[in-house]
Design a protein around this motif. Structure first.
Motif, PDB file in Angstrom:
ATOM      1  N   THR A 121       0.834  -1.198   0.000  1.00 63.06           N
ATOM      2  CA  THR A 121       0.000   0.000   0.000  1.00 63.06           C
ATOM      3  C   THR A 121       0.871   1.251   0.000  1.00 63.06           C
ATOM      4  N   VAL A 122       0.288   2.311  -0.566  1.00 61.49           N
ATOM      5  CA  VAL A 122       0.834   3.665  -0.456  1.00 61.49           C
ATOM      6  C   VAL A 122      -0.307   4.478   0.126  1.00 61.49           C
ATOM      7  N   GLY A 123      -0.191   4.819   1.388  1.00 56.29           N
ATOM      8  CA  GLY A 123      -1.317   5.450   2.064  1.00 56.29           C
ATOM      9  C   GLY A 123      -2.483   4.479   2.093  1.00 56.29           C
ATOM     10  N   ALA A 145       2.842 -11.549 -12.690  1.00 55.06           N
ATOM     11  CA  ALA A 145       3.553 -12.004 -11.492  1.00 55.06           C
ATOM     12  C   ALA A 145       3.372 -11.025 -10.337  1.00 55.06           C
ATOM     13  N   VAL A 146       3.408  -9.733 -10.643  1.00 50.48           N
ATOM     14  CA  VAL A 146       3.247  -8.701  -9.622  1.00 50.48           C
ATOM     15  C   VAL A 146       1.818  -8.705  -9.070  1.00 50.48           C
ATOM     16  N   LYS A 147       0.853  -8.791  -9.966  1.00 46.98           N
ATOM     17  CA  LYS A 147      -0.549  -8.807  -9.540  1.00 46.98           C
ATOM     18  C   LYS A 147      -0.863 -10.047  -8.713  1.00 46.98           C
ATOM     19  N   ALA A 148      -0.310 -11.186  -9.096  1.00 52.71           N
ATOM     20  CA  ALA A 148      -0.520 -12.416  -8.325  1.00 52.71           C
ATOM     21  C   ALA A 148       0.026 -12.273  -6.907  1.00 52.71           C
ATOM     22  N   GLY A 149       1.041 -11.409  -6.748  1.00 55.73           N
ATOM     23  CA  GLY A 149       1.648 -11.170  -5.440  1.00 55.73           C
ATOM     24  C   GLY A 149       0.954 -10.095  -4.628  1.00 55.73           C
ATOM     25  N   GLY A 150      -0.155  -9.539  -5.137  1.00 50.07           N
ATOM     26  CA  GLY A 150      -0.945  -8.588  -4.366  1.00 50.07           C
ATOM     27  C   GLY A 150      -0.651  -7.124  -4.594  1.00 50.07           C
ATOM     28  N   VAL A 151       0.109  -6.822  -5.643  1.00 52.84           N
ATOM     29  CA  VAL A 151       0.445  -5.441  -5.987  1.00 52.84           C
ATOM     30  C   VAL A 151      -0.121  -5.179  -7.384  1.00 52.84           C
TER      31      VAL A 151
END
Length: 191
Positions: A121-123, A145-151
């Protein structure tokens, strides 16, 4: 499952590894003491200071052929902290692409702080990784890969956009170094 090789195991290398591993990707690290290491990952993240890119391309260039290579550097003048050290019509990622013509070079993660990748998260907003590059499949592989990791991940355009991403990274770093923002904050993309 995507396999990652991450050069560097500092704050950013560790944070990126945590994100992609959370999404099911395998991760191996290569650090500065690893000479002659084998690069096994399909995606190679260069989580190193900008000056280290030259040595990595010289030592591992042949092994990086055909791979997705992610440049996360911000090519700042760390002596004065007041400018980028690449030509105004170029970027660190463009220089890397020239040095690795057989690789699929992407620019990503340089507008994120390690803490925001760790917290995701950012804020109050989900952390977003901006990805620039000329190969759509390579960008999709990294984004997945990034989305699968929650970002979250957003396609920021062609590799030519790396210059703007480096300018954003530069601004964010100077704000944090000047204690105008915290290292746990940063820019957020609100959609």
């Amino acid at each position: 499952m995507t396999s990652f090789t991450i050069f560097g195991n500092g704050n950013m290398g560790s944070a990126i590894a945590s994100v992609v591993a959370a999404g099911g990707s395998s991760v191996e690290h290569i650090d500065s003491s690893s000479t002659g290491a084998t690069v096994n990952g399909d995606v190679v993240v260069l989580a190193v200071p900008y000056p280290a890119l030259k040595d990595i391309t010289a030592q591992y260039g042949e092994q990086l052929a055909g791979k997705i290579v992610v440049d996360i550097t911000n090519p700042l003048n760390f002596e004065t902290f007041d400018s980028l050290v690449v030509p105004s019509d170029s970027s660190a990622a463009a220089e890397l692409a020239s040095a690795l013509p057989s690789s699929k070079v992407l620019k990503a993660f340089n507008t994120n702080f390690a803490a925001t990748l760790g917290s995701k998260t950012v804020g109050q907003n989900q952390t977003t990784v901006l990805i620039a590059g000329d190969d759509a499949d390579a960008k999709n592989t990294l984004a997945d890969a990034v989305k699968a990791g929650g970002v979250d991940a957003v396609d920021a355009g062609s590799l030519a956009r790396a210059r703007e991403l480096e300018a954003i990274g530069f601004l964010q770093l100077t704000l944090a170094a000047g204690e105008n923002i915290q290292w746990t904050s940063g820019f957020a993309l609100v959609r």
